[in-house]
Write a protein that holds these residues in place. Structure first.
Motif, PDB file in Angstrom:
ATOM      1  N   ASP A  16       0.634  -1.870   0.348  1.00 39.34           N
ATOM      2  CA  ASP A  16      -0.200   0.165   0.107  1.00 39.34           C
ATOM      3  C   ASP A  16       1.142   1.578   0.063  1.00 39.34           C
ATOM      4  O   ASP A  16       0.028   2.375   0.473  1.00 39.34           O
ATOM      5  CB  ASP A  16      -1.001   0.123   1.295  1.00 39.34           C
ATOM      6  N   GLY A  17       2.109   0.734  -0.313  1.00 36.76           N
ATOM      7  CA  GLY A  17       3.129   2.285  -0.244  1.00 36.76           C
ATOM      8  C   GLY A  17       3.115   2.734   1.362  1.00 36.76           C
ATOM      9  O   GLY A  17       4.032   3.879   1.600  1.00 36.76           O
ATOM     10  N   VAL A  55       4.503   6.418   2.114  1.00 38.74           N
ATOM     11  CA  VAL A  55       5.986   6.717   1.238  1.00 38.74           C
ATOM     12  C   VAL A  55       6.014   6.879   0.138  1.00 38.74           C
ATOM     13  O   VAL A  55       6.393   7.863  -0.709  1.00 38.74           O
ATOM     14  CB  VAL A  55       7.422   6.769   1.958  1.00 38.74           C
ATOM     15  N   HIS A  56       5.323   6.097  -0.239  1.00 38.70           N
ATOM     16  CA  HIS A  56       5.072   5.926  -2.121  1.00 38.70           C
ATOM     17  C   HIS A  56       3.680   5.174  -2.498  1.00 38.70           C
ATOM     18  O   HIS A  56       3.062   4.957  -1.913  1.00 38.70           O
ATOM     19  CB  HIS A  56       6.201   4.777  -2.440  1.00 38.70           C
ATOM     20  N   SER A  63      10.562   1.072  -4.605  1.00 38.55           N
ATOM     21  CA  SER A  63       8.680   1.194  -5.069  1.00 38.55           C
ATOM     22  C   SER A  63       8.683   0.571  -6.643  1.00 38.55           C
ATOM     23  O   SER A  63       9.219   1.401  -7.186  1.00 38.55           O
ATOM     24  CB  SER A  63       8.235   1.849  -4.469  1.00 38.55           C
ATOM     25  N   HIS A  64       7.652   0.143  -7.046  1.00 33.94           N
ATOM     26  CA  HIS A  64       7.697   0.291  -7.892  1.00 33.94           C
ATOM     27  C   HIS A  64       6.973   2.034  -8.471  1.00 33.94           C
ATOM     28  O   HIS A  64       6.240   1.839  -9.982  1.00 33.94           O
ATOM     29  CB  HIS A  64       5.868  -0.525  -7.852  1.00 33.94           C
ATOM     30  N   ASP A  65       6.978   2.853  -8.069  1.00 33.16           N
ATOM     31  CA  ASP A  65       6.691   4.108  -8.438  1.00 33.16           C
ATOM     32  C   ASP A  65       7.862   4.675  -9.017  1.00 33.16           C
ATOM     33  O   ASP A  65       8.234   5.969  -9.546  1.00 33.16           O
ATOM     34  CB  ASP A  65       6.227   5.422  -7.337  1.00 33.16           C
ATOM     35  N   SER A 120       9.511  11.857   8.121  1.00 31.18           N
ATOM     36  CA  SER A 120       9.600  12.729   7.294  1.00 31.18           C
ATOM     37  C   SER A 120      10.476  12.865   5.761  1.00 31.18           C
ATOM     38  O   SER A 120      11.085  12.374   6.227  1.00 31.18           O
ATOM     39  CB  SER A 120       9.583  13.838   7.667  1.00 31.18           C
ATOM     40  N   THR A 121       9.920  12.351   4.991  1.00 30.17           N
ATOM     41  CA  THR A 121      10.512  11.888   3.032  1.00 30.17           C
ATOM     42  C   THR A 121      11.618  12.852   2.899  1.00 30.17           C
ATOM     43  O   THR A 121      10.973  13.888   3.277  1.00 30.17           O
ATOM     44  CB  THR A 121       9.785  11.193   2.419  1.00 30.17           C
ATOM     45  N   VAL A 122      13.377  12.649   3.162  1.00 35.25           N
ATOM     46  CA  VAL A 122      13.974  13.890   3.013  1.00 35.25           C
ATOM     47  C   VAL A 122      14.422  14.010   1.490  1.00 35.25           C
ATOM     48  O   VAL A 122      14.781  14.867   1.142  1.00 35.25           O
ATOM     49  CB  VAL A 122      14.824  13.953   4.594  1.00 35.25           C
TER      50      VAL A 122
END
Length: 430
Positions: A123-124, A141-142, A168-170, A188-190
Motif C-alpha cells: 500500500d506504499g 511514502v510511495h 518502489s514500483h513508482d 518525514s521523507t527527506v
C-alpha cells in the motif's frame, strides 16, 4: 581409547567442536547402532554438564540423520577408518512469538532497529512496530507498492533518528527520516532517488551507511550516496517522468541523482548488495532474471566477474557475514550456493532444493553456517551450509499464502508476506 560396553560392533571416532564445550582429545569406540540422541548423551555425560545441552553432529560435511552403521554403509567407509565427527548445539524448535496484521501484502521487513520492527507494504506505507506489537508509526511514502526497505546505519552519536531507505514500483527510491526520541515517533521523507525507468526491485546499504544500491527491472543498478542535498539534483519535468512518479513533490523532498550506474545485466535485476567485510570494500554483487550473478567494482563501475547459471532466473541474493559464500534464490525452486573462496568461480558450488519457489534469504550474524529461506508455499526453512541435502528444520507461517521477506537478528526472525508479518524465535545452533 575410550571403549563403550556394547555387543554391537563399534567404530573409532574422534570428536571436534567449535563450541565452548570441548572434550579432551581422545578416540572413542562408538556402537554402530547409535544415532544423534545417543551421541548427544555421550557428550553431555563426558562433559558432566549441569544442564543437558542437545547436540547435532557433522560427519564428512553432512548432518548425521541416521545410525552410524547406515551412514557408514551409504558412504562406503572402512571399518578401521577413524571418523572425525564435529558436534554443535542443536537448534531448538522455532517458536511463533507474535503476528502483526496488515491490510496489504508485506514485501519487506527489518529487525535492525532495537526493540522495533519495520515493515514495507504494497500500500506504499512504511510502518514501525514496537516489541509489544503496537503500531508506533505509519508513514505513506510511495504511491505504488514498496518492494524493499533497509535501515541505513547511523553514527553512534545519533540515537534520536534513523534513515529508512525504500524502493518502489513508482520508479523511485526514498530516504525517510524517523525520529524515535519522542513519545510519538514522527517521520518525514527527506529525499527521493531518480534514475530508473521501470519498477525498482531492491535497495540496500553498505555497512557504513554512506552509500546505497538500487536495482530495477530496467536492468540497471544505481549507486547513491546518502547525503541530503541542499538543492534538487534532478529536474522534475523530464521526458521519462511518467504518471507513476509523484504528481506532487514537496520542495523539502530533495530529488537526488545517482553517483554511478552499473550496466551489464541483460534482464531485470532482482537484488544488488555491497560485499561484506573490509577486504571486499568497494565490491558489490547482483543477480537477476538473466540467470547471472555478477561481481562489480563499484568505484570504476566495471563488472569484474559474471557467473552464468542457465535457466535459473534469480529473485534474491545474500552473503554470509564472513563474506565467504553467496546465496541466490531462483524460480526453479533452488537456492544456489557460491563459495567465493573457490578461485575462478564459474558456477554454483551447491544447491538447496525447495518444494516451492524460494523468494527470500537471510543469514545469521551469530552463526556463520545458518541460513533461513522463505518460500511461496508459506514455509520458512532453516539450513546449515555444512549439510545442505535437507533443511535442519522448517515451520509453516501461512496456508496458501506466500512468504516474501525474511530478516534475522539475534534469535528473532521477522517474516513478511501475503499474510502480513509474523515474528518467530530460533535459538541454538552455531
Amino acid at each position: 581409547m575410550a571403549s563403550l560396553p556394547s555387543a554391537v560392533p563399534s567404530h573409532p571416532v574422534v570428536f571436534t567442536t567449535q563450541t565452548p564445550y570441548t572434550l579432551p582429545s581422545q578416540k572413542f569406540m562408538i556402537p554402530l547402532d547409535w544415532k544423534r540422541y545417543q551421541l548427544s548423551q555421550l557428550i553431555n555425560k563426558a562433559l558432566d554438564l549441569p544442564k543437558p545441552i542437545p547436540f547435532d553432529f557433522l560427519v564428512h560435511g553432512e548432518i548425521l540423520r541416521t545410525s552410524l552403521l547406515e551412514w557408514r554403509t551409504e558412504k562406503g567407509v572402512g571399518e578401521e577408518d577413524t571418523l572425525e565427527i564435529e558436534y554443535f548445539e542443536s537448534v531448538m524448535p522455532p517458536q511463533r512469538m507474535s503476528e502483526l496484521p496488515h491490510e496489504d501484502w508485506v514485501s519487506s521487513v527489518s529487525c535492525r532497529i532495537p526493540q522495533h520492527f519495520v515493515t514495507a507494504s504494497y500500500d506504499g506505507h512504511l510502518r514501525l512496530f514496537d516489541y509489544s506489537q503496537n503500531l508506533v508509526l505509519d508513514a505513506s511514502v510511495h504511491q505504488s507498492p514498496i518492494t524493499s526497505v533497509c535501515i541505513v546505519p547511523s553514527p553512534p552519536s545519533d540515537t534520536e533518528s534513523r534513515i529508512l531507505a525504500s524502493s518502489s514500483h513508482d520508479l523511485t527510491a526514498c530516504l525517510t527520516r524517523i525520529y524515535l526520541d519522542s513519545e510519538t515517533p514522527t517521520a518525514s521523507t527527506v529525499a527521493s532517488l531518480h534514475l530508473h525507468t521501470s519498477p525498482l526491485s531492491s535497495i540496500s546499504t553498505d555497512a557504513s551507511g554512506s552509500h546505497l544500491l538500487t536495482s530495477s527491472w530496467d536492468g540497471l543498478i544505481g549507486v547513491w550516496d546518502t547525503s541530503i542535498p541542499d538543492d534538487h539534483q534532478v529536474n522534475l519535468e523530464r521526458g521519462d517522468d511518467r504518471k507513476k512518479r509523484r504528481k506532487t513533490a514537496p520542495a523539502n523532498i530533495k530529488r537526488k541523482a545517482p553517483i554511478a550506474v552499473l550496466k551489464s545485466h541483460t534482464a531485470r535485476v532482482s537484488k544488488a548488495i555491497f560485499a561484506a567485510g573490509e577486504p571486499a570494500k568497494g565490491k558489490a554483487y547482483s543477480c537477476g532474471f538473466d540467470s547471472t550473478v555478477r561481481t562489480w567494482d563499484v568505484e570504476s563501475g566495471v563488472c569484474m566477474n559474471t557467473i552464468n547459471v542457465p535457466e535459473r532466473p534469480m529473485l534474491d541474493l545474500t552473503e554470509t557475514p564472513d563474506g565467504n559464500v553467496l546465496l541466490a534464490a531462483s524460480t526453479d525452486r533452488t537456492v544456489s550456493i557460491f563459495d567465493l573462496r573457490v578461485s575462478s568461480l564459474s558456477s554454483s558450488t551447491g544447491v538447496m532444493m525447495h518444494p516451492a519457489t524460494p523468494s527470500c534469504i537471510a543469514t545469521s550474524e551469530s552463526g556463520k553456517n545458518q541460513v533461513v529461506t522463505g518460500s511461496y508455499d508459506g514455509v520458512v526453512r532453516l539450513w546449515d551450509l555444512r549439510s545442505t541435502k535437507g533443511a535442519v528444520t522448517s515451520f509453516r507461517v501461512w496456508d496458501r499464502m506466500k512468504v516474501l521477506a525474511v530478516d534475522w537478528v539475534g534469535d528473532v526472525v521477522g517474516i513478511g508476506g501475503e499474510g502480513g508479518m509474523e515474528i518467530w524465535r530460533i535459538a541454538g545452533g552455531s
